[in-house]
Motif scaffolding. Structure first.
Motif, PDB file in Angstrom:
ATOM      1  N   ALA A 115     -16.845  -1.156  17.034  1.00 32.70           N
ATOM      2  CA  ALA A 115     -17.989  -0.828  16.185  1.00 32.70           C
ATOM      3  C   ALA A 115     -18.608  -2.085  15.595  1.00 32.70           C
ATOM      4  O   ALA A 115     -19.825  -2.162  15.405  1.00 32.70           O
ATOM      5  N   ASN A 116     -17.772  -3.084  15.299  1.00 31.21           N
ATOM      6  CA  ASN A 116     -18.232  -4.298  14.630  1.00 31.21           C
ATOM      7  C   ASN A 116     -17.651  -5.526  15.323  1.00 31.21           C
ATOM      8  O   ASN A 116     -16.493  -5.522  15.738  1.00 31.21           O
ATOM      9  N   ALA A 117     -18.465  -6.577  15.402  1.00 35.71           N
ATOM     10  CA  ALA A 117     -18.036  -7.805  16.077  1.00 35.71           C
ATOM     11  C   ALA A 117     -17.207  -8.717  15.183  1.00 35.71           C
ATOM     12  O   ALA A 117     -16.598  -9.672  15.667  1.00 35.71           O
ATOM     13  N   GLY A 118     -17.162  -8.428  13.871  1.00 39.66           N
ATOM     14  CA  GLY A 118     -16.428  -9.276  12.951  1.00 39.66           C
ATOM     15  C   GLY A 118     -17.259 -10.461  12.494  1.00 39.66           C
ATOM     16  O   GLY A 118     -18.216 -10.866  13.147  1.00 39.66           O
ATOM     17  N   ARG A 119     -16.871 -11.013  11.350  1.00 41.25           N
ATOM     18  CA  ARG A 119     -17.598 -12.145  10.776  1.00 41.25           C
ATOM     19  C   ARG A 119     -16.601 -13.213  10.346  1.00 41.25           C
ATOM     20  O   ARG A 119     -15.480 -12.913   9.929  1.00 41.25           O
ATOM     21  N   LYS A 120     -17.032 -14.458  10.440  1.00 45.29           N
ATOM     22  CA  LYS A 120     -16.218 -15.587  10.003  1.00 45.29           C
ATOM     23  C   LYS A 120     -16.283 -15.677   8.479  1.00 45.29           C
ATOM     24  O   LYS A 120     -17.272 -16.135   7.907  1.00 45.29           O
ATOM     25  N   GLY A 121     -15.225 -15.211   7.790  1.00 43.34           N
ATOM     26  CA  GLY A 121     -15.246 -15.185   6.343  1.00 43.34           C
ATOM     27  C   GLY A 121     -16.306 -14.248   5.805  1.00 43.34           C
ATOM     28  O   GLY A 121     -16.828 -13.386   6.522  1.00 43.34           O
ATOM     29  N   ASN A 122     -16.639 -14.404   4.535  1.00 44.15           N
ATOM     30  CA  ASN A 122     -17.593 -13.467   3.939  1.00 44.15           C
ATOM     31  C   ASN A 122     -19.026 -13.731   4.364  1.00 44.15           C
ATOM     32  O   ASN A 122     -19.858 -12.821   4.386  1.00 44.15           O
ATOM     33  N   ALA A 123     -19.337 -14.999   4.736  1.00 47.42           N
ATOM     34  CA  ALA A 123     -20.731 -15.358   4.997  1.00 47.42           C
ATOM     35  C   ALA A 123     -21.028 -15.688   6.446  1.00 47.42           C
ATOM     36  O   ALA A 123     -22.180 -15.930   6.802  1.00 47.42           O
TER      37      ALA A 123
END
Length: 315
Positions: free
Chosen positions: A88-96
């Motif tokens: 569903a989501n590709a993910g993010r490097k940390g919060n930003a």
């Protein structure tokens, strides 16, 4: 013997090498490595912020040293999306989405986390020739690992779906932690009775961090210096996540068990519609760092302050 007859029995005992709590294991594949630490089975602690609920973890397990980094997440994700997985989501490097790849991955929902465990298992097998078995399946016969997650706001409890996968507890692959496993690992102090620890069971020689402390802290969450030594919260984080393992570890050599990002667990919250998350984050007050504190989120939520770490059952 009975009368003049005698029966002889041969008993074969097999043993495995003794592993103390915190014994390390290293894994490497595809140019990425990660460490896990051993937690013995049969340990009992008192759960909750009030240290009031005796809880036993029967089986030994291994737990990851840190929350999953963006580096590990993306390496497995990129392999998986070319091998039958849909996230569903590709993910993010940390919060930003900026900074080092050793930031924790964020913006992944509970369902992404669950299927990523299967992907990690299959990726590791593909790279190393191991034969670990997946944990989560679409069928009761454990033939088809579940490989698809969505952001649907409908929670479908049909057996074998993304919200209610069949779980093969005899599988050897990587998996999510239960909430109680997370809490045990966050509290464990071994023979260290200092800094307000309590012994449980009394006389066992096993000491535990109080429920109001951050994991690895020397005092309650209300003590800023003690909490900030081990946890990134809203008052010391600069309103951002940080690279994993920058602060002090707990007794099992686990980093960021409190703070930095929340960590999904497998368990349902008492409401039955949300999944438990543990540990607090960079965006939470120090009260969220307490090892006995239990949070919850719907399984389709994917926020910039939540990630996860993983486990393996010691079989």
């Amino acid at each position: 013997s009975v009368g003049n007859s005698m029966k002889m029995y041969v008993v074969i005992v097999t043993t495995s090498p003794y592993m103390p709590a915190g014994y390390p294991a290293s894994f490497s594949a595809g140019g990425v490595s990660f460490n896990m630490y051993y937690v013995p089975g049969g340990l009992t602690f008192k759960a909750g912020t009030g240290d009031s609920t005796p809880t036993t973890i029967t089986n030994a397990y291994w737990i990851a040293k840190t929350s999953v980094t963006y580096e590990l997440w993306s390496t497995v994700y990129n392999w998986a999306t070319s091998h039958g997985y849909t996230f569903a989501n590709a993910g993010r490097k940390g919060n930003a989405g900026t900074g080092n790849v050793t930031q924790p991955v964020t913006v992944i929902n509970w369902r992404d986390t669950m299927i990523w465990m299967n992907a990690l298992t299959e990726w590791y097998n593909a790279k190393n020739g191991t034969q670990y078995t997946c944990i989560y399946y679409t069928d009761a016969g454990y033939t088809t690992p579940i490989r698809t997650s969505t952001n649907s706001v409908t929670i479908d409890m049909t057996a074998g779906t993304q919200d209610n996968p069949y779980v093969n507890n005899a599988a050897t692959g990587f998996r999510m932690l239960s909430s109680a496993e997370w809490e045990l690992a966050a509290r464990y102090k071994g023979s260290d009775s200092t800094n307000g620890a309590y012994e449980w069971p009394v006389g066992s020689g096993n000491w535990w961090t109080k429920g109001t402390y951050a994991s690895g802290a020397t005092a309650s969450y209300t003590n800023n210096s003690a909490t900030w030594a081990v946890a990134w919260d809203t008052d010391n984080s600069g309103a951002a996540s940080h690279d994993v393992a920058l602060l002090a570890a707990n007794a099992l050599t686990l980093y960021d068990m409190s703070g930095n990002v929340w960590q999904w667990s497998f368990d349902w919250y008492t409401s039955g519609s949300a999944r438990i998350d543990r540990g607090g984050s960079w965006g939470n007050a120090a009260s969220g760092m307490q090892v006995g504190f239990v949070g919850s989120l719907y399984p389709y939520y994917a926020y910039a302050n939540i990630g996860f770490r993983f486990a393996r059952t010691n079989l």
